[in-house]
Design a protein around this motif. Structure first.
Motif, PDB file in Angstrom:
ATOM      1  N   LEU A  24     -10.916 -13.625 -11.313  1.00 47.45           N
ATOM      2  CA  LEU A  24     -11.910 -13.636 -10.231  1.00 47.45           C
ATOM      3  C   LEU A  24     -11.211 -13.820  -8.890  1.00 47.45           C
ATOM      4  N   PRO A  25     -11.234 -12.815  -8.011  1.00 50.21           N
ATOM      5  CA  PRO A  25     -10.553 -12.944  -6.716  1.00 50.21           C
ATOM      6  C   PRO A  25     -11.272 -13.924  -5.802  1.00 50.21           C
ATOM      7  N   SER A  26     -10.500 -14.581  -4.959  1.00 50.69           N
ATOM      8  CA  SER A  26     -11.074 -15.549  -4.016  1.00 50.69           C
ATOM      9  C   SER A  26     -11.477 -14.914  -2.702  1.00 50.69           C
ATOM     10  N   SER A  27     -10.936 -13.721  -2.421  1.00 50.39           N
ATOM     11  CA  SER A  27     -11.224 -13.081  -1.141  1.00 50.39           C
ATOM     12  C   SER A  27     -10.975 -11.590  -1.246  1.00 50.39           C
ATOM     13  N   LEU A  28     -11.341 -10.866  -0.188  1.00 53.90           N
ATOM     14  CA  LEU A  28     -11.104  -9.422  -0.151  1.00 53.90           C
ATOM     15  C   LEU A  28      -9.633  -9.083  -0.294  1.00 53.90           C
ATOM     16  N   ALA A  29      -8.776  -9.942   0.231  1.00 58.81           N
ATOM     17  CA  ALA A  29      -7.336  -9.669   0.213  1.00 58.81           C
ATOM     18  C   ALA A  29      -6.782  -9.629  -1.204  1.00 58.81           C
ATOM     19  N   GLU A  30      -7.468 -10.265  -2.161  1.00 65.09           N
ATOM     20  CA  GLU A  30      -6.971 -10.315  -3.534  1.00 65.09           C
ATOM     21  C   GLU A  30      -7.415  -9.132  -4.369  1.00 65.09           C
ATOM     22  N   GLY A  31      -8.321  -8.304  -3.868  1.00 65.42           N
ATOM     23  CA  GLY A  31      -8.742  -7.126  -4.611  1.00 65.42           C
ATOM     24  C   GLY A  31      -9.711  -7.460  -5.712  1.00 65.42           C
ATOM     25  N   GLY A  32      -9.786  -6.590  -6.727  1.00 65.03           N
ATOM     26  CA  GLY A  32     -10.763  -6.802  -7.783  1.00 65.03           C
ATOM     27  C   GLY A  32     -10.477  -6.074  -9.071  1.00 65.03           C
ATOM     28  N   ASP A  33      -9.232  -6.063  -9.503  1.00 68.97           N
ATOM     29  CA  ASP A  33      -8.878  -5.399 -10.762  1.00 68.97           C
ATOM     30  C   ASP A  33      -8.606  -6.462 -11.820  1.00 68.97           C
ATOM     31  N   PRO A  34      -9.503  -6.647 -12.785  1.00 66.11           N
ATOM     32  CA  PRO A  34      -9.315  -7.708 -13.778  1.00 66.11           C
ATOM     33  C   PRO A  34      -8.136  -7.472 -14.701  1.00 66.11           C
ATOM     34  N   TYR A  35      -7.654  -6.228 -14.787  1.00 61.36           N
ATOM     35  CA  TYR A  35      -6.555  -5.911 -15.696  1.00 61.36           C
ATOM     36  C   TYR A  35      -5.203  -6.071 -15.016  1.00 61.36           C
ATOM     37  N   GLY A  36      -5.154  -5.860 -13.698  1.00 67.53           N
ATOM     38  CA  GLY A  36      -3.930  -6.074 -12.949  1.00 67.53           C
ATOM     39  C   GLY A  36      -2.782  -5.190 -13.351  1.00 67.53           C
ATOM     40  N   GLU A  37      -3.060  -3.986 -13.849  1.00 71.37           N
ATOM     41  CA  GLU A  37      -1.988  -3.136 -14.376  1.00 71.37           C
ATOM     42  C   GLU A  37      -1.195  -2.441 -13.274  1.00 71.37           C
ATOM     43  N   ASP A  38      -1.800  -2.284 -12.097  1.00 69.86           N
ATOM     44  CA  ASP A  38      -1.131  -1.517 -11.055  1.00 69.86           C
ATOM     45  C   ASP A  38      -0.510  -2.383  -9.971  1.00 69.86           C
ATOM     46  N   LYS A  39      -0.521  -3.689 -10.154  1.00 66.88           N
ATOM     47  CA  LYS A  39       0.011  -4.559  -9.106  1.00 66.88           C
ATOM     48  C   LYS A  39       1.525  -4.442  -9.046  1.00 66.88           C
ATOM     49  N   ASP A  40       2.059  -4.533  -7.815  1.00 70.93           N
ATOM     50  CA  ASP A  40       3.498  -4.435  -7.632  1.00 70.93           C
ATOM     51  C   ASP A  40       4.184  -5.691  -8.142  1.00 70.93           C
ATOM     52  N   ASP A  41       5.479  -5.557  -8.384  1.00 69.33           N
ATOM     53  CA  ASP A  41       6.261  -6.697  -8.835  1.00 69.33           C
ATOM     54  C   ASP A  41       6.305  -7.769  -7.755  1.00 69.33           C
ATOM     55  N   THR A  42       6.340  -9.014  -8.183  1.00 71.07           N
ATOM     56  CA  THR A  42       6.510 -10.129  -7.269  1.00 71.07           C
ATOM     57  C   THR A  42       7.154 -11.263  -8.032  1.00 71.07           C
ATOM     58  N   ASP A  43       7.924 -12.075  -7.327  1.00 75.28           N
ATOM     59  CA  ASP A  43       8.576 -13.208  -7.976  1.00 75.28           C
ATOM     60  C   ASP A  43       7.595 -14.330  -8.257  1.00 75.28           C
ATOM     61  N   ASP A  44       6.441 -14.320  -7.598  1.00 76.31           N
ATOM     62  CA  ASP A  44       5.429 -15.358  -7.790  1.00 76.31           C
ATOM     63  C   ASP A  44       4.546 -15.001  -8.976  1.00 76.31           C
ATOM     64  N   GLU A  45       4.730 -15.710 -10.076  1.00 77.13           N
ATOM     65  CA  GLU A  45       3.981 -15.396 -11.291  1.00 77.13           C
ATOM     66  C   GLU A  45       2.475 -15.586 -11.105  1.00 77.13           C
ATOM     67  N   THR A  46       2.094 -16.457 -10.198  1.00 76.65           N
ATOM     68  CA  THR A  46       0.669 -16.744 -10.031  1.00 76.65           C
ATOM     69  C   THR A  46      -0.082 -15.606  -9.356  1.00 76.65           C
ATOM     70  N   GLN A  47       0.634 -14.590  -8.866  1.00 73.82           N
ATOM     71  CA  GLN A  47      -0.003 -13.512  -8.118  1.00 73.82           C
ATOM     72  C   GLN A  47      -0.335 -12.286  -8.955  1.00 73.82           C
ATOM     73  N   THR A  48       0.077 -12.249 -10.199  1.00 74.00           N
ATOM     74  CA  THR A  48      -0.204 -11.088 -11.043  1.00 74.00           C
ATOM     75  C   THR A  48      -0.721 -11.540 -12.398  1.00 74.00           C
TER      76      THR A  48
END
Length: 882
Positions: free
Chosen positions: A378-402
Motif C-alpha cells: 500500500l503506497p503512502s503517497s503519489l510518489a510511491e506509485g501503485g504496483d503491488p507486484y513491484g516487478e518493474d522497479k529499478d534496482d536500489t540498495d535500499d531493500e525497503t524500497q522494493t
C-alpha cells in the motif's frame, strides 16, 4: 528483429552511425599508413634504419583515442626517449643491437595494439548493427516445432492462452455472492470491548472526514501531480506499450499537461456522474509480464488511467495512515507478553539490572514490521506509485524500497527466527500460502461489505462500484460481446492495491486478534512462523477467513514445515497444509535446512537454453544472459546472509557451475567458448579474448555478467555455520548468569535489603525473597526474546548480509588505472566491486592485447545506446498463466 530496431530512436541511430563512420575512417587511415611504414621497414638496410622508420611512422600515425592528454603525452614521451637513445647508439657502441631491436619490437607492439583497438571497435559496431538488424537470424536454429513443445513451463500455444481467457471470463462475468451481514459480524467480533470499539470508530470517522475533504478539492490536478502519476503508470504494467509511449511524451510538454489538468479537474468536479465512457467495451487481453507469466490486462484510456490513479493512491495513503494505528496500539494488537512488575522486580533484585525491551529482538522485529512490512504493497503517497507486484522497479540498495528487497529482508528474518526458535524451544513451524486469482476473483459483495465496515461514505462506494463494474470485451473488435464485470478488479492498477489491501488488512487483524500472531503478507502472499500450536491456530483463522469472505487458497503455493527436536505431535501436524515452504527457488527442508530446489532450476535452465537460442544477436543474447544469470537466479536463490551460512553460497556456486555445464555442454561448460564460436560464425572473427566479453561497456567490452564473481567478492565474509553463533549466544548467556550469581553472592545483607526495596517495594510480602538462593537459569532467561541483549546481538549478526571484500589493486597495474581515469573518466576507486574483480583479472591481457585497460575510445562509444541497453527489460519466455 523489428522490436530491437524500434527500440532505438532515430536520433540515437543517427549519432551511432556518425560515430561508426568516424571509427571506420580512422581505422582505414591508420591501417593504410601502417602498411606503408612496415613496407619501408622491411626494405631498410639495418636495425637503426628500421627503428628510425618506425619512429617516424609512430609519430605520424593517429591513435584510436587521439586527443586524450594522458595518452598523447605518453606516446610523445616514448617517441622522444627512443629518439634520444637511437641518437646515442650512433656514437656509443654500448647501446647494442639487442637494445635497438627491443625498441623496435616495442614500437611494433604498440602499433599492433592500435590495430587491435581499431579491429575490436569495428567489431563492437558490427555487433550493434546486428542487434538493430530486423533480419538477424536466431543464435540457435531449433529443430522442434512450436506446437510440439511441452512441459509445465512451455504453455505457449494459442490453445493455452484461450484457456486462460475462458477461465478469466468464467470468473469475472459470474458473480459470487457473499453475505454482507456475516462479514460485518465477523469483523465486528474483532473489535469487541470499549477500547477496540473506540479505535474502530476513530477509523470510521477519519474516513468520513477524509472523504469530505478530498471531495471538496476544487482543482486537484496540476502539472506536478500529473508528472508523479505518469511516472507511476510508466513503472508498472497497467498500460500497453503504445499507451506508455504516448504517456512518456507528455512528461516534458507543459502545454499538454496543462490541458490534461483542465480536463481532469472538470471530471473531478463532476465525480458523482463519472462513468467508464466505454460503450464499446474495454479490451482485455493476455499480456506477458517480465517474469514470463501471462496476466489478463485491460487496455485503459490514458486520461482515465491518470484520473483513477490519483483517486486510488490518495485513498491508499489515507487508509495506510489510519490502519497503522491498530498495530501500534499495544492494548489492541497482540504481541508476546513481557514480564509482570513482580517478575521485573525479582530480576532487579537478583541482577541489579532492570529488563528493557529496547534490548530485545521483539522490539526490533516489531519496528521492522511497522516501518517496512506492514501493508507493504500500500503506497503512502503519489510518489510511491501503485504496483503491488513491484516487478518493474529499478534496482536500489535500499531493500525497503522494493517488493523484492522487502521479501529478501523477510527471508533473512524467517531463516533467523527458525534457527533461534529451534535452538531455544526445540520446535518451530512455518506456513506459506497464496490466494488463488485474488484480485481477478474478489467478490464485489465482499469488497463493498469491507468498505462499509471501515466507514467509507456511500458517495465513494457508489463511485467504486461503477469502477468495479466495468464494461469489458474479450475480443479485439469494438462493441463485440461487451459484458459487465461482476467480480474482481483490474490487476496492477492502483485500485487493485487499494481494494486488495483494504480487504486483506482484515485478515491481518483477524490473525492477530484470534491467534495472537502477526501475519506477514506481501499483498496476497502469506507467511506465518512461530510456536507450532499458535501457528496452526493462525492458519485455521486464515482458512475460516477465506470461507467467510469468498476467497480461495491457492493450494499449489501453500505449504508448511513443522520442525521439532522431539517426536512430532501428529494431531497438531495434521492441522498444517501440505506442500513446500520457501521463496523463489530457496526452500526450507523438513530437516530445517535451506536448499535450492534443483527441480525448478532444471526447468528454468531448459527454458533459458531455448530463450538464449532464440536471440537474434550476440548483444541481445548477452542482455538475456545478464537478466537471467546475472539477476533472476541471484534473486531466486536467496541473497546470502549469515543465517544461511557458507553452505548456501557453496550451493549457489555449485548450482551455477552445473547450469553452465548444461547450457554449454558442447563447449566444455564455457560461456566464452560458446560466444567465440558464435562470433566466428557470424562475423568471421576468431581470436576473441575473454576480456572483450566481460569488460564493462563503457570501456569497449560487451558487459557480460559473470555470476560467479557476484558471490566470490564476499564468499569468505559469511559465517561458516550459523549454529556456531547461537552456541556462542548460549555461552554469553550462561556467562552473564554466572557473573550475576557471583555478584549477588558477594552482596551484604543491607545491600540486598536496598535492592529488595528498590525492585519490589516496601511491602513485607516480598521479604521471603531475601532467604531465596539466586534465581534459576530458567527464570533468568525467561522472556529473553523481549529483553536479552545477547540474543538481540546474535539475531542481528545472523541477519547480517556479507560485506564485500574487494580484490587488491596490484602495484604493477596501478598506473594503468591512472591512464584509464584520464582516458575514460573512471579509475580504480570509481569501479564497483565486481568491476574491480573483472578489471584486475584481465588487466594483463588487456595491456598486452590493447596497450590499455580499455578497448574503444570513449568519444567513439555509442553511450546513448549503451544506456538504453542497460534499461531494457528482459521478459522470461517460460509461461505460467494465472
Amino acid at each position: 528483429m523489428a522490436s530491437e530496431s524500434n527500440f532505438l530512436s532515430q536520433t540515437l541511430q543517427s549519432i551511432t552511425t556518425t560515430k561508426m563512420r568516424e571509427q571506420n575512417r580512422r581505422s582505414q587511415v591508420f591501417e593504410t599508413r601502417k602498411a606503408k611504414v612496415f613496407e619501408s621497414v622491411a626494405a631498410a638496410s639495418d636495425d637503426r634504419a628500421r627503428l628510425n622508420i618506425l619512429l617516424s611512422g609512430f609519430n605520424e600515425l593517429s591513435t584510436s583515442n587521439k586527443g586524450i592528454s594522458y595518452v598523447d603525452q605518453d606516446r610523445k614521451d616514448t617517441a622522444q626517449n627512443t629518439t634520444r637513445y637511437l641518437e646515442q647508439s650512433y656514437s656509443d657502441p654500448s647501446v647494442s643491437a639487442t637494445i635497438i631491436q627491443s625498441f623496435e619490437r616495442n614500437l611494433e607492439k604498440k602499433l599492433g595494439q592500435e590495430s587491435q583497438r581499431f579491429d575490436f571497435a569495428n567489431l563492437y559496431y558490427r555487433l550493434l548493427g546486428e542487434w538493430t538488424d530486423a533480419n538477424s537470424k536466431p543464435m540457435e536454429q531449433s529443430e522442434q516445432k512450436e506446437e510440439e513443445l511441452d512441459g509445465s513451463f512451455e504453455h505457449v500455444q494459442k490453445y493455452d492462452l484461450q484457456r486462460l481467457k475462458d477461465k478469466f471470463a468464467s470468473v469475472v462475468f459470474t458473480p459470487l455472492h457473499t453475505e454482507e451481514v456475516e462479514i460485518d459480524n465477523y469483523l465486528g467480533a474483532l473489535f469487541e470491548g470499549d477500547h477496540a470499539e473506540g479505535l474502530l470508530e476513530g477509523i470510521r470517522q477519519a474516513n468520513v472526514t477524509f472523504a469530505k475533504t478530498f471531495r471538496e478539492q476544487v482543482a486537484p490536478f496540476d502539472r506536478f501531480m500529473l508528472q508523479q502519476c505518469i511516472k507511476a503508470l510508466l513503472s508498472n504494467t497497467l498500460l500497453n506499450d503504445e499507451a506508455k509511449s504516448t504517456l512518456s511524451e507528455f512528461t516534458t510538454n507543459e502545454d499538454v499537461l496543462n490541458e490534461i489538468s483542465d480536463v481532469l479537474n472538470l471530471r473531478f468536479a463532476d465525480l458523482e456522474n463519472w462513468s467508464w465512457q466505454a460503450d464499446e467495451g474495454m479490451y482485455y487481453e493476455p499480456r506477458r509480464q517480465l517474469n514470463g507469466k501471462y496476466r489478463i490486462m485491460m487496455d485503459m484510456d490514458i486520461l482515465q488511467a491518470l484520473f483513477l490513479h490519483y483517486i486510488a493512491i490518495s485513498w491508499c495513503g489515507h487508509l495506510k495512515s489510519v490502519f497503522v494505528e491498530l498495530p501500534k496500539d499495544k492494548k489492541f494488537w497482540s504481541q508476546p507478553k513481557g514480564m509482570t512488575q513482580e517478575e521485573k522486580g525479582r530480576h532487579y533484585f537478583f541482577t541489579g539490572e532492570r529488563p528493557s525491551s529496547v534490548n530485545g529482538m521483539i522490539l526490533e522485529q516489531r519496528r521492522t514490521f511497522l516501518e517496512t512490512l506492514f501493508l507493504s504493497a500500500l503506497p503512502s503517497s503519489l510518489a510511491e506509485g501503485g504496483d503491488p507486484y513491484g516487478e518493474d522497479k529499478d534496482d536500489t540498495d535500499d531493500e525497503t524500497q522494493t517488493g523484492l528487497g522487502m521479501r529478501q529482508m523477510f527471508l533473512r528474518q524467517l531463516a533467523t527466527d527458525v534457527l533461534i526458535r529451534r535452538s531455544l524451544y526445540g520446535e518451530v513451524a512455518v506456513v506459506q500460502s497464496d490466494l488463488q486469482w485474488y484480485a481477478t476473483g474478489l467478490p464485489h459483495s465482499t469488497l463493498f461489505a469491507v468498505l462499509r465496515f471501515w466507514g467509507i461514505p456511500e458517495v465513494f462506494i457508489t463511485f467504486f462500484k461503477k469502477y468495479a463494474e466495468a464494461p469489458l470485451r474479450m475480443t479485439a473488435t469494438p462493441g463485440e460481446n461487451v459484458q459487465t464485470r461482476r467480480r474482481g478488479i483490474p490487476i496492477t492498477d492502483a485500485f487493485e492495491t487499494l481494494f486488495g489491501e483494504t480487504v486483506l488488512f482484515c485478515m491481518d487483524v483477524a490473525v492477530n486478534r484470534n491467534s495472537f500472531m502477526t501475519l506477514i503478507r506481501f499483498h496476497d502472499d502469506l507467511y506465518l512462523h512461530g510456536e507450532p500450536s499458535q501457528t496452526a491456530s493462525a492458519w485455521q483463522t486464515i482458512e475460516e477467513f477465506v470461507k467467510v469472505f469468498g476467497l480461495d487458497i491457492n493450494t499449489s503455493k501453500t505449504g508448511s514445515v513443522y520442525l521439532t527436536d522431539t517426536e512430532k505431535d501428529t494431531e497438531l501436524a495434521a492441522k498444517f497444509p501440505s506442500g513446500p515452504v520457501g521463496m523463489g527457488m530457496l526452500q526450507l527442508s523438513d530437516e530445517g535446512n535451506w536448499i535450492i530446489d534443483q527441480k525448478q532450476v532444471t526447468a528454468h535452465v531448459r527454458q533459458l537454453q531455448k530463450q538464449l537460442g532464440q536471440c537474434t544477436s550476440v548483444i541481445s543474447w548477452i542482455q538475456t544472459w545478464n537478466a537471467c544469470m546475472g539477476r533472476f537466479f541471484q534473486d531466486t536463490f536467496g541473497k546470502p546472509a549469515n543465517c544461511f551460512g557458507q553452505a548456501h553460497i557453496n550451493a549457489i556456486v555449485e548450482t551455477h557451475a552445473n547450469m553452465q555445464r548444461t547450457l554449454f555442454e558442447a563447449h566444455a561448460g564455457s560461456v566464452t567458448n560458446y560466444l567465440r564460436e558464435q562470433i566466428a560464425e557470424r562475423f568471421a572473427e576468431k581470436d576473441i579474448p575473454d576480456s572483450f566479453f566481460f569488460l564493462p561497456e563503457e570501456f569497449g567490452g560487451l558487459g557480460m555478467k559473470n555470476p560467479f564473481i557476484t558471490f566470490f567478492v564476499f564468499k569468505d565474509q559469511v559465517m561458516k555455520k550459523p549454529l556456531d553463533r547461537i552456541a556462542e549466544f548460549h555461552k554469553d548467556e550462561k556467562r552473564a548468569y554466572k557473573d550475576a550469581a557471583d555478584a549477588f553472592t558477594a552482596l551484604t545483607d543491607s545491600e540486598k535489603q536496598r535492592r529488595l526495596r528498590k525492585g519490589l517495594g516496601e511491602s513485607s510480602k516480598h521479604e521471603s525473597v531475601l532467604d531465596e538462593p539466586f534465581f534459576s537459569l530458567e527464570e533468568f532467561t525467561s522472556h529473553r526474546e523481549r529483553y536479552s541483549p545477547h540474543l538481540l546481538r546474535a539475531v542481528n549478526d545472523l541477519m547480517q548480509k556479507p560485506s564485500v571484500r574487494d580484490v587488491h589493486l596490484a602495484k604493477d597495474v596501478a598506473p594503468w588505472f591512472q591512464e584509464l581515469s584520464c582516458s575514460h573518466g573512471k579509475g580504480w576507486y570509481d569501479l564497483s566491486s565486481e568491476d574491480k574483480w573483472v578489471m584486475q583479472l584481465y588487466a594483463e591481457e588487456l595491456k598486452q592485447r590493447f596497450g590499455a585497460l580499455s578497448i574503444v575510445d570513449k568519444n567513439l562509444l555509442p553511450s546513448g545506446i549503451m544506456k538504453m541497453l542497460k534499461k531494457r527489460k528482459i521478459t522470461w519466455q517460460l509461461i505460467i498463466w494465472e
